[in-house]
Design an enzyme around this catalytic site. Sequence first.
Site, mmCIF file in Angstrom:
data_model
loop_
_atom_site.group_PDB
_atom_site.id
_atom_site.type_symbol
_atom_site.label_atom_id
_atom_site.label_comp_id
_atom_site.label_asym_id
_atom_site.label_seq_id
_atom_site.Cartn_x
_atom_site.Cartn_y
_atom_site.Cartn_z
ATOM 1 N N GLY A 15 40.600 42.085 58.238
ATOM 2 C CA GLY A 15 39.409 41.342 57.820
ATOM 3 C C GLY A 15 39.656 39.841 57.892
ATOM 4 O O GLY A 15 40.752 39.385 57.577
ATOM 5 N N ARG A 78 40.539 45.378 64.574
ATOM 6 C CA ARG A 78 41.306 46.497 64.025
ATOM 7 C C ARG A 78 41.686 47.356 65.226
ATOM 8 O O ARG A 78 40.889 47.528 66.141
ATOM 9 C CB ARG A 78 40.486 47.256 62.991
ATOM 10 N N ASP A 109 47.166 43.669 53.870
ATOM 11 C CA ASP A 109 48.191 44.720 53.732
ATOM 12 C C ASP A 109 48.290 45.655 54.940
ATOM 13 O O ASP A 109 49.391 46.016 55.346
ATOM 14 C CB ASP A 109 48.013 45.496 52.421
ATOM 15 N N THR A 132 43.833 37.303 52.779
ATOM 16 C CA THR A 132 42.846 38.316 52.404
ATOM 17 C C THR A 132 42.133 37.833 51.154
ATOM 18 O O THR A 132 42.786 37.311 50.236
ATOM 19 C CB THR A 132 43.488 39.701 52.139
ATOM 20 N N ASP A 134 41.052 39.529 48.884
ATOM 21 C CA ASP A 134 41.281 40.444 47.758
ATOM 22 C C ASP A 134 42.442 40.020 46.843
ATOM 23 O O ASP A 134 42.557 40.504 45.727
ATOM 24 C CB ASP A 134 41.571 41.862 48.279
ATOM 25 N N ASP A 136 45.455 40.890 46.915
ATOM 26 C CA ASP A 136 46.111 42.123 46.472
ATOM 27 C C ASP A 136 47.532 42.287 47.011
ATOM 28 O O ASP A 136 48.009 43.402 47.175
ATOM 29 C CB ASP A 136 45.248 43.340 46.873
ATOM 30 N N ARG A 178 38.084 44.951 47.020
ATOM 31 C CA ARG A 178 38.654 46.277 47.274
ATOM 32 C C ARG A 178 39.115 46.920 45.979
ATOM 33 O O ARG A 178 38.365 46.934 45.017
ATOM 34 C CB ARG A 178 39.746 46.188 48.320
#
Length: 328
Positions: A15, A78, A109, A132, A134, A136, A178
Amino acid sequence: MKATISKIAVLTSGGDAPGMNAAIRSVVRSSIFYKHKIIGVYEGYKGLITGGEYFKELSSRDVSGIINKGGTILRSARSEEFKTKEGMDMAHKNLIDNDIDALIVIGGDGSFTGAHVFGNKYDFPVLGIPATIDNDLVGSDYTLGYDTATNTAVEAIDRIKDTASSHNRLFFIEVMGRDKGFIALRSAISIGAEAILVPERPFSIEKLEQVLEYGAANKKTSSIVIVAEGACSAVEVAAQLNERNNNAFDTKVTILGHLQRGGSPTCFDRILACRLGVLAVEGLMKGEKDVMVGLINRKARFTPLMTAINGEREVDEELLRVDSILSI
Ligand code: ATP
């Protein structure tokens, strides 16, 4: 693997996140500063497998005027093929054929999982720059794009709040992130939300109902509930509440969605990108590989890719506490 590095490739994968362009610029210019050649690989691992025109040497001028731009000039993709032996073999052949000694992957990730598998399979130096929205990943207090995405969410929610208070409404606003509640938590505190639902905490409809009823009894003219996409669906939780209350609240739902992904990076994300790009190139020169570069308490850290991906990133308890005190 060669003893010294003279040619580096950089790609963006997964992303997109605001700050990716600033990181590309930083990687390109620091490579050139240290007298390395730098190759931009277009469309992530797909470009790595395809080779040819997807590999392009970049100059300092090729990255002029991009520090403030969202998205990624190298484009992202992707690639299922990169998960196969044939795909990885092709990617490795293209790197070797182009005399490339190391690869910098700017992504999240999934991209780092691919980088780790690839680097170990071919003993090829790979280094990740965390990008990202997120946030995360373990090994950096902030990932690229997280600050911008949160500010974008806050700006949008502020506008919704104007409407909510003018019409005495209850708004459920779903934000991205997410399976983590980082964007939700910081944006909830910033806009003064009445409640927040994050994946890291069990969610109870009874508790939410109590909070909203308490607010109404205390003359609140509107209420905002921030829902992290990983906690539950804002549509479903609003429907559950309405059913329990016989539609007592004038309820609306907004899903912010992809508007949180684009846009010009904040000053914070630009500086983070500039620092991480320089540190990435310097890290490769010092022999770092199979690691992600990050900043912890503003200091450079290199964290093994597998730890960055699999380590457990805890939600900030102190911020949850602050939120519960201030939302009364
Ligand atoms: P975001 O967090 O923003 O979604 P991401 O980097 O996690 O970004 P993914 O779509 O999960 O994005 O992964 C990007 C690409 O990484 C995949 O399309 C694939 O090419 C590669 N990848 C992911 N997992 C693996 C794996 N196990 N082996 C090889 N390649 C992988």
